[in-house]
Scaffold this motif. Structure first.
Motif, PDB file in Angstrom:
ATOM      1  N   THR A  64       0.819  -1.205   0.000  1.00 34.78           N
ATOM      2  CA  THR A  64       0.000   0.000   0.000  1.00 34.78           C
ATOM      3  C   THR A  64       0.856   1.261   0.000  1.00 34.78           C
ATOM      4  O   THR A  64       0.575   2.213  -0.742  1.00 34.78           O
ATOM      5  CB  THR A  64      -0.964  -0.011   1.203  1.00 34.78           C
ATOM      6  N   ILE A  65       1.921   1.283   0.791  1.00 33.74           N
ATOM      7  CA  ILE A  65       2.806   2.459   0.807  1.00 33.74           C
ATOM      8  C   ILE A  65       3.464   2.651  -0.552  1.00 33.74           C
ATOM      9  O   ILE A  65       3.524   3.770  -1.071  1.00 33.74           O
ATOM     10  CB  ILE A  65       3.858   2.331   1.931  1.00 33.74           C
ATOM     11  N   LEU A  66       3.942   1.573  -1.147  1.00 35.43           N
ATOM     12  CA  LEU A  66       4.561   1.688  -2.475  1.00 35.43           C
ATOM     13  C   LEU A  66       3.540   2.173  -3.506  1.00 35.43           C
ATOM     14  O   LEU A  66       3.858   2.981  -4.378  1.00 35.43           O
ATOM     15  CB  LEU A  66       5.169   0.352  -2.900  1.00 35.43           C
ATOM     16  N   LYS A  74       3.700  -3.955 -11.116  1.00 36.37           N
ATOM     17  CA  LYS A  74       4.616  -5.059 -11.430  1.00 36.37           C
ATOM     18  C   LYS A  74       5.821  -5.035 -10.486  1.00 36.37           C
ATOM     19  O   LYS A  74       6.266  -6.081 -10.002  1.00 36.37           O
ATOM     20  CB  LYS A  74       5.077  -4.970 -12.894  1.00 36.37           C
ATOM     21  N   THR A  75       6.332  -3.855 -10.195  1.00 37.45           N
ATOM     22  CA  THR A  75       7.457  -3.731  -9.265  1.00 37.45           C
ATOM     23  C   THR A  75       7.045  -4.165  -7.871  1.00 37.45           C
ATOM     24  O   THR A  75       7.781  -4.879  -7.186  1.00 37.45           O
ATOM     25  CB  THR A  75       7.982  -2.281  -9.242  1.00 37.45           C
ATOM     26  N   ILE A  76       5.853  -3.769  -7.448  1.00 34.10           N
ATOM     27  CA  ILE A  76       5.352  -4.174  -6.129  1.00 34.10           C
ATOM     28  C   ILE A  76       5.211  -5.694  -6.082  1.00 34.10           C
ATOM     29  O   ILE A  76       5.622  -6.339  -5.118  1.00 34.10           O
ATOM     30  CB  ILE A  76       4.011  -3.487  -5.807  1.00 34.10           C
ATOM     31  N   LEU A  80       7.284  -8.193  -3.458  1.00 35.72           N
ATOM     32  CA  LEU A  80       6.594  -9.077  -2.520  1.00 35.72           C
ATOM     33  C   LEU A  80       6.750 -10.547  -2.903  1.00 35.72           C
ATOM     34  O   LEU A  80       6.303 -11.428  -2.180  1.00 35.72           O
ATOM     35  CB  LEU A  80       5.111  -8.709  -2.429  1.00 35.72           C
ATOM     36  N   ARG A  81       7.352 -10.787  -4.061  1.00 38.79           N
ATOM     37  CA  ARG A  81       7.592 -12.143  -4.569  1.00 38.79           C
ATOM     38  C   ARG A  81       6.300 -12.925  -4.789  1.00 38.79           C
ATOM     39  O   ARG A  81       6.223 -14.118  -4.524  1.00 38.79           O
ATOM     40  CB  ARG A  81       8.553 -12.904  -3.675  1.00 38.79           C
ATOM     41  N   HIS A  82       5.281 -12.233  -5.265  1.00 42.04           N
ATOM     42  CA  HIS A  82       4.024 -12.912  -5.600  1.00 42.04           C
ATOM     43  C   HIS A  82       4.147 -13.483  -7.005  1.00 42.04           C
ATOM     44  O   HIS A  82       4.580 -12.790  -7.930  1.00 42.04           O
ATOM     45  CB  HIS A  82       2.848 -11.938  -5.567  1.00 42.04           C
ATOM     46  N   ALA A  83       3.741 -14.704  -7.177  1.00 42.83           N
ATOM     47  CA  ALA A  83       3.753 -15.323  -8.496  1.00 42.83           C
ATOM     48  C   ALA A  83       2.627 -14.768  -9.365  1.00 42.83           C
ATOM     49  O   ALA A  83       2.759 -14.660 -10.578  1.00 42.83           O
ATOM     50  CB  ALA A  83       3.615 -16.840  -8.374  1.00 42.83           C
ATOM     51  N   ASN A  84       1.523 -14.390  -8.737  1.00 43.06           N
ATOM     52  CA  ASN A  84       0.341 -13.956  -9.461  1.00 43.06           C
ATOM     53  C   ASN A  84       0.138 -12.444  -9.278  1.00 43.06           C
ATOM     54  O   ASN A  84       0.012 -11.962  -8.156  1.00 43.06           O
ATOM     55  CB  ASN A  84      -0.870 -14.738  -8.928  1.00 43.06           C
ATOM     56  N   PHE A  85       0.076 -11.746 -10.380  1.00 49.63           N
ATOM     57  CA  PHE A  85      -0.126 -10.296 -10.373  1.00 49.63           C
ATOM     58  C   PHE A  85      -1.414  -9.925  -9.641  1.00 49.63           C
ATOM     59  O   PHE A  85      -1.465  -8.953  -8.899  1.00 49.63           O
ATOM     60  CB  PHE A  85      -0.163  -9.788 -11.819  1.00 49.63           C
ATOM     61  N   THR A  87      -2.865 -11.311  -7.166  1.00 54.23           N
ATOM     62  CA  THR A  87      -2.733 -11.370  -5.706  1.00 54.23           C
ATOM     63  C   THR A  87      -2.270 -10.020  -5.179  1.00 54.23           C
ATOM     64  O   THR A  87      -2.817  -9.496  -4.205  1.00 54.23           O
ATOM     65  CB  THR A  87      -1.727 -12.464  -5.300  1.00 54.23           C
ATOM     66  N   THR A  88      -1.276  -9.453  -5.827  1.00 54.01           N
ATOM     67  CA  THR A  88      -0.754  -8.154  -5.403  1.00 54.01           C
ATOM     68  C   THR A  88      -1.794  -7.062  -5.614  1.00 54.01           C
ATOM     69  O   THR A  88      -2.065  -6.268  -4.706  1.00 54.01           O
ATOM     70  CB  THR A  88       0.526  -7.799  -6.194  1.00 54.01           C
ATOM     71  N   ALA A  89      -2.378  -7.022  -6.787  1.00 53.59           N
ATOM     72  CA  ALA A  89      -3.304  -5.945  -7.139  1.00 53.59           C
ATOM     73  C   ALA A  89      -4.617  -6.014  -6.375  1.00 53.59           C
ATOM     74  O   ALA A  89      -5.120  -4.987  -5.911  1.00 53.59           O
ATOM     75  CB  ALA A  89      -3.579  -5.978  -8.640  1.00 53.59           C
ATOM     76  N   ASN A  90      -5.168  -7.199  -6.213  1.00 53.68           N
ATOM     77  CA  ASN A  90      -6.511  -7.329  -5.645  1.00 53.68           C
ATOM     78  C   ASN A  90      -6.549  -7.595  -4.149  1.00 53.68           C
ATOM     79  O   ASN A  90      -7.566  -7.340  -3.511  1.00 53.68           O
ATOM     80  CB  ASN A  90      -7.283  -8.443  -6.361  1.00 53.68           C
ATOM     81  N   ILE A  91      -5.472  -8.125  -3.592  1.00 61.73           N
ATOM     82  CA  ILE A  91      -5.499  -8.512  -2.184  1.00 61.73           C
ATOM     83  C   ILE A  91      -4.555  -7.665  -1.339  1.00 61.73           C
ATOM     84  O   ILE A  91      -4.925  -7.187  -0.270  1.00 61.73           O
ATOM     85  CB  ILE A  91      -5.165 -10.009  -2.016  1.00 61.73           C
ATOM     86  N   PHE A  92      -3.330  -7.441  -1.805  1.00 60.34           N
ATOM     87  CA  PHE A  92      -2.329  -6.795  -0.968  1.00 60.34           C
ATOM     88  C   PHE A  92      -2.319  -5.276  -1.059  1.00 60.34           C
ATOM     89  O   PHE A  92      -1.921  -4.599  -0.132  1.00 60.34           O
ATOM     90  CB  PHE A  92      -0.927  -7.344  -1.284  1.00 60.34           C
TER      91      PHE A  92
END
Length: 130
Positions: A64-66, A74-76, A80-85, A87-92
């Motif tokens: 969220t800060i980033l 994509k950098t975030i 976070l080493r997420h395999a699925n984009f 996951t980062t966009a919708n959950i984190f």
């Protein structure tokens, strides 16, 4: 060469983790007890008088800060080493009040009469505009 192979190379024959690459390990590739990292983090936050937050919550906060600092998704995801984009966009990544206000301000910054004029020129006169 990735960091995991470099770490293995540094300890050479002492590496006993086979081909496993644990995020938290004892230095030679053996996994730590599953509670160790969380317990260590809790003691760290207490020692430094930091707000208590779980390691999982730290991932959400980092994303969220980033995102607030306009880091591309994509950098975030990679940090976070997420395999699925998704996951980062919708959950984190969470939309904060600050992000919402910034989006509203960007929209308010559009001058509607100039925008309509540019669209008219582009659509009906087939000209390009800057």
């Amino acid at each position: 060469m990735n960091g995991k192979k470099i770490k293995r190379r540094n300890v050479r024959d002492l590496w006993i983790g086979a081909e496993h690459s644990y995020v938290f390990h004892g230095g030679f590739g053996t996994p730590l007890c599953f509670t160790y990292s969380s317990e260590w983090w809790q003691r760290f936050t207490e020692r430094h008088n930091l707000k208590r937050i779980s390691l999982h919550g730290l991932g959400h906060t980092t994303a969220t800060i980033l995102f607030e600092k306009q880091t591309d998704m994509k950098t975030i995801q990679e940090r976070l080493r997420h395999a699925n984009f998704a996951t980062t966009a919708n959950i984190f990544t969470h939309v904060t009040q600050k992000i919402s206000h910034e989006a509203a301000n960007k929209f308010d910054g559009l001058n509607s009469s100039q925008t309509r004029e540019k669209l008219f020129v582009h659509k009906y006169l087939n000209t390009t505009f800057v």
